[in-house]
Scaffold this active site. Sequence first.
Site, PDB file in Angstrom:
ATOM      1  N   THR A  92       1.884  -3.301  -8.315  1.00 20.62           N
ATOM      2  CA  THR A  92       0.585  -3.147  -7.659  1.00 20.62           C
ATOM      3  C   THR A  92      -0.007  -1.789  -8.014  1.00 20.62           C
ATOM      4  O   THR A  92       0.452  -1.129  -8.942  1.00 20.62           O
ATOM      5  CB  THR A  92       0.726  -3.358  -6.126  1.00 20.62           C
ATOM      6  OG1 THR A  92      -0.567  -3.377  -5.526  1.00 20.62           O
ATOM      7  CG2 THR A  92       1.557  -2.286  -5.452  1.00 20.62           C
ATOM      8  N   ASN A  93      -1.054  -1.367  -7.321  1.00 19.66           N
ATOM      9  CA  ASN A  93      -1.668  -0.064  -7.580  1.00 19.66           C
ATOM     10  C   ASN A  93      -2.034   0.586  -6.244  1.00 19.66           C
ATOM     11  O   ASN A  93      -1.775   0.022  -5.181  1.00 19.66           O
ATOM     12  CB  ASN A  93      -2.893  -0.223  -8.500  1.00 19.66           C
ATOM     13  CG  ASN A  93      -3.913  -1.154  -7.906  1.00 19.66           C
ATOM     14  OD1 ASN A  93      -4.468  -0.892  -6.845  1.00 19.66           O
ATOM     15  ND2 ASN A  93      -4.159  -2.277  -8.580  1.00 19.66           N
ATOM     16  N   ARG A  94      -2.644   1.765  -6.309  1.00 19.61           N
ATOM     17  CA  ARG A  94      -2.843   2.567  -5.096  1.00 19.61           C
ATOM     18  C   ARG A  94      -4.138   2.269  -4.350  1.00 19.61           C
ATOM     19  O   ARG A  94      -4.509   3.007  -3.443  1.00 19.61           O
ATOM     20  CB  ARG A  94      -2.843   4.049  -5.450  1.00 19.61           C
ATOM     21  CG  ARG A  94      -1.543   4.559  -6.012  1.00 19.61           C
ATOM     22  CD  ARG A  94      -1.669   6.049  -6.265  1.00 19.61           C
ATOM     23  NE  ARG A  94      -0.624   6.570  -7.111  1.00 19.61           N
ATOM     24  CZ  ARG A  94       0.570   6.923  -6.671  1.00 19.61           C
ATOM     25  NH1 ARG A  94       0.859   6.809  -5.402  1.00 19.61           N
ATOM     26  NH2 ARG A  94       1.469   7.398  -7.510  1.00 19.61           N
ATOM     27  N   SER A  95      -4.866   1.239  -4.715  1.00 22.63           N
ATOM     28  CA  SER A  95      -6.131   0.954  -4.035  1.00 22.63           C
ATOM     29  C   SER A  95      -5.900   0.697  -2.538  1.00 22.63           C
ATOM     30  O   SER A  95      -4.961  -0.004  -2.163  1.00 22.63           O
ATOM     31  CB  SER A  95      -6.790  -0.284  -4.663  1.00 22.63           C
ATOM     32  OG  SER A  95      -7.855  -0.720  -3.864  1.00 22.63           O
ATOM     33  N   ALA A 108      -9.307  -3.512  -7.294  1.00 21.17           N
ATOM     34  CA  ALA A 108      -8.540  -2.946  -8.420  1.00 21.17           C
ATOM     35  C   ALA A 108      -7.582  -4.049  -8.870  1.00 21.17           C
ATOM     36  O   ALA A 108      -6.450  -4.155  -8.386  1.00 21.17           O
ATOM     37  CB  ALA A 108      -7.779  -1.713  -7.964  1.00 21.17           C
TER      38      ALA A 108
END
Length: 422
Positions: free
Chosen positions: A226-229, A294
């Site tokens: 995943t990502n930091r959004s 994102a």
Amino acid sequence: MRAASPPDLSGRHLLLGVTGSIAAYKAAPLVRLFRTAGAEVRVLMTPDAERFVSPLTLGTLSEHEVLTKIFPENEDGAWTKHVTLGEWADLFVVAPATAQTIAKLAHGFCDSMLTATALSARCPLLVCPAMDREMYRHRTTQDNLKRLREIGYDVLPAAHGELASGLEGQGRLPEPETIRDRAATMLADRTAPEEAEPSPRSLAGTHVLVTAGPTQEPFDPVRVLTNRSTGTMGYALAAAAARRGAEVTLVTGPTALEPPAGVDDVVRVETAEEMHEAVQARRDTVGLVLMAAAVADYTPAEPSDSKRKKDAGDLTLRLRRTPDILKTLGEHKHDAQTLVGFALETDDGPDNARRKLSDKNLDWIVLNNPTEEGAGFGPSTNRVTLIGRDGTEEALPLMSKTALADALLDRVTPPSAAVSSP
Ligand code: CTP
């Protein structure tokens, strides 16, 4: 960093909320600073704040009556003042903000004029905590401050130094000049009331689709890429579109946020593939698309059905491309549709953003750089450049994501609701 010369706040309407902390005495110089900068100031106090500073002092400095109680004893009908003040203000500054008031703001209490006005306010809020070191550090206070940032409030961190208890640490109210300068930055993007557009362009009758948050791509039943959004920007856009009367669909990846008021169609997804399906299913009826999510560009090609064990040593994952949701929308774009993408770039921002604008057949692209202070994922503020397919390029100043959502909608909504549903 402090501005070299004092900011100009002429014509701005500032609400100052004062709560029961020893630092409440700093409200007096703060009112003076705001007034000297040209702002009109109204003061609200919680009942406990009156133990530390007198309403007479703040009333004299602001030249307006200070309000405390939501139901004043001698005034019929005064209880609706929280609504009128909430509409009047360009910015609501709560300084000092005690742990108690922060908790109330985080959970929607409206037991005083201050908290009720905060719930009614349509303007950005700046919260300036002041309390003892352990109270500030406490998990509950930190969780409440996090919640305030998620809601879209700006929080000015407490300063380090000597505290009223005699302890040293973080918890002091920042100096009035620092608060004034932060308030000025938040207001900088806002046109002075007399120059403002008559009213925001309405989105009544328009179906607006907003995507928000990260996607999660599983590589076994318990692990994801995943990502930091955090979803804050997308949720702020959905809230702003709903306030303008749009029918809003929010397609959201996993976030800690509550769906905004007025958004009835909330579709929760996890993967890019699920987000793709939810978006494409609505593409024919949607007039305005704000693609703030994102989206992961890659997903594990062979997710395992059972938890991968570490005995096998290093793990190599093969990733495959996910569908490009926005590009697919661009390929099927209809005349009465406006497509807005977001480009997160650390290098060659404008060139990359313009390339994406053209490749994906977009009308607008919002460029931001996550490595800039106050921008990108996480903070409640953002600084972006809006680029249009007609070649226009506008660098917007640093502002809260709530204010930015309105600024973006002001610009991307075509005149005369040309984006109405077909
Ligand atoms: N986007 C999308 N589907 C994807 C990837 C991105 O719809 N699979 C959208 C994003 O929501 C954003 C825009 O495309 O509105 C640009 O996303 P960004 O991550 O900046 O660019 P990419 O197209 O992924 O290109 P790159 O990774 O090469 O920067």
